[in-house]
Design an enzyme around this catalytic site. Structure first.
Site, PDB file in Angstrom:
ATOM      1  N   HIS A   1       0.826  -1.221   0.000  1.00 28.00           N
ATOM      2  CA  HIS A   1       0.000   0.000   0.000  1.00 28.00           C
ATOM      3  C   HIS A   1       0.864   1.277   0.000  1.00 28.00           C
ATOM      4  O   HIS A   1       1.972   1.258  -0.469  1.00 28.00           O
ATOM      5  CB  HIS A   1      -0.982  -0.031   1.173  1.00 28.00           C
ATOM      6  CG  HIS A   1      -1.698  -1.350   1.244  1.00 28.00           C
ATOM      7  ND1 HIS A   1      -2.812  -1.625   0.482  1.00 28.00           N
ATOM      8  CD2 HIS A   1      -1.416  -2.499   1.928  1.00 28.00           C
ATOM      9  CE1 HIS A   1      -3.198  -2.879   0.714  1.00 28.00           C
ATOM     10  NE2 HIS A   1      -2.377  -3.437   1.581  1.00 28.00           N
TER      11      HIS A   1
ATOM     12  N   HIS B   1       2.533  -7.065   4.683  1.00 28.88           N
ATOM     13  CA  HIS B   1       1.154  -6.579   4.812  1.00 28.88           C
ATOM     14  C   HIS B   1       0.639  -6.853   6.210  1.00 28.88           C
ATOM     15  O   HIS B   1       1.238  -7.624   6.956  1.00 28.88           O
ATOM     16  CB  HIS B   1       0.243  -7.288   3.802  1.00 28.88           C
ATOM     17  CG  HIS B   1       0.426  -6.799   2.401  1.00 28.88           C
ATOM     18  ND1 HIS B   1      -0.474  -5.975   1.770  1.00 28.88           N
ATOM     19  CD2 HIS B   1       1.443  -7.001   1.526  1.00 28.88           C
ATOM     20  CE1 HIS B   1      -0.025  -5.701   0.552  1.00 28.88           C
ATOM     21  NE2 HIS B   1       1.143  -6.309   0.375  1.00 28.88           N
TER      22      HIS B   1
ATOM     23  N   GLU C   1       1.470 -11.666   6.008  1.00 31.61           N
ATOM     24  CA  GLU C   1       0.353 -10.942   6.640  1.00 31.61           C
ATOM     25  C   GLU C   1       0.601 -10.918   8.148  1.00 31.61           C
ATOM     26  O   GLU C   1       0.392 -11.913   8.851  1.00 31.61           O
ATOM     27  CB  GLU C   1      -0.982 -11.619   6.323  1.00 31.61           C
ATOM     28  CG  GLU C   1      -1.401 -11.517   4.856  1.00 31.61           C
ATOM     29  CD  GLU C   1      -2.049 -10.179   4.482  1.00 31.61           C
ATOM     30  OE1 GLU C   1      -2.089  -9.250   5.314  1.00 31.61           O
ATOM     31  OE2 GLU C   1      -2.528 -10.080   3.328  1.00 31.61           O
TER      32      GLU C   1
END
Ligand SMILES: [Zn+2]
Length: 234
Positions: free
Chosen positions: A11, A80, A144
């Site tokens: 992101h 992430h 993650e």
């Protein structure tokens, strides 16, 4: 032989990623990635680390993969933070991966990182059709790091010390995956600083008395002779 690692903080910029509990995914993963780069460069030999972004900017997924391909990276690691109401840590490689170098490297990184997530759930070593692991030409994985919308997970990620620990474990996993040699003469880690620099003070006791009067007498005598003197009551 020098190894090239590309670390990809997910992101950025207009895309905050998941947002919950007062934190943004884009900030957390940038911090972890920066620490991981520093950790690798400070503690391991023969490695060059690039990041797909080092500031809060938006980068397209395919540009992240292209960046790693252009750098001829040996390993691509994307950071992430999960969301959607779960808990724990998981990792992804591309759907068609079946054993081999990518799986071995993912295992090294996954197991090392999970080592810091004690008390959290290991959600497993998974496969998914994600752009950054699909379009990269080298072994690639996506991590993650816990769930931003689960309070216990988010609280863990709010601690800078925890982000450092995660990054350190990630760097150690990458080092294992790429068989990097640890630097031998390294003074960058706090734990390796010598601790023998503290000054010692040596005291000389000249007498112990049952009465204050006698103690005062000796103290006066010593003072006369030029010794710095004081009385301690025990
Ligand atoms: Zn994400």
């Amino acid at each position: 032989m020098n190894k090239i690692v590309v670390i990809d903080p997910g992101h950025g910029g207009k895309d905050p990623g998941a947002v919950s509990n007062g934190i943004n995914e884009k900030d957390i993963v940038l911090t972890i990635s920066k620490y991981a780069k520093t950790e690798l460069e400070n503690n391991y030999e023969g490695v060059t680390v690039y990041m797909t972004r080092t500031t809060d900017v938006f980068v397209e997924l395919s540009d992240r993969a292209k960046f790693a391909n252009n750098k001829k990276a040996d390993l691509f690691v994307s950071n992430h933070v999960n969301a959607g109401g779960g808990t724990g840590f998981e990792s992804f490689v591309y759907t068609t991966i079946n054993g081999g170098a990518t799986e071995d490297m993912r295992k090294a990184v996954h197991d090392s990182v999970f080592g810091v997530y004690k008390g959290f759930k290991d959600r497993g070593k998974k496969k998914a059709n994600l752009a950054v692991v699909r379009e990269t030409a080298m072994p690639a994985m996506l991590l993650e790091h816990l769930f931003i919308d689960t309070k216990g997970d988010a609280d863990y990620l709010k601690s800078d010390a925890n982000l450092k620990a995660i990054a350190k474990a990630e760097a150690a996993g990458i080092a294992k995956a790429l068989k990097l040699k640890a630097k031998t003469n390294n003074n960058t880690s706090a734990s390796s600083k010598p601790k023998d620099k503290e000054k010692s003070i040596y005291k000389v006791q000249t007498g112990a008395f049952g009465s204050k009067e006698n103690a005062d007498k000796l103290a006066a005598e010593l003072k006369k002779k030029g010794y710095k003197t004081f009385i301690v009551k025990e």
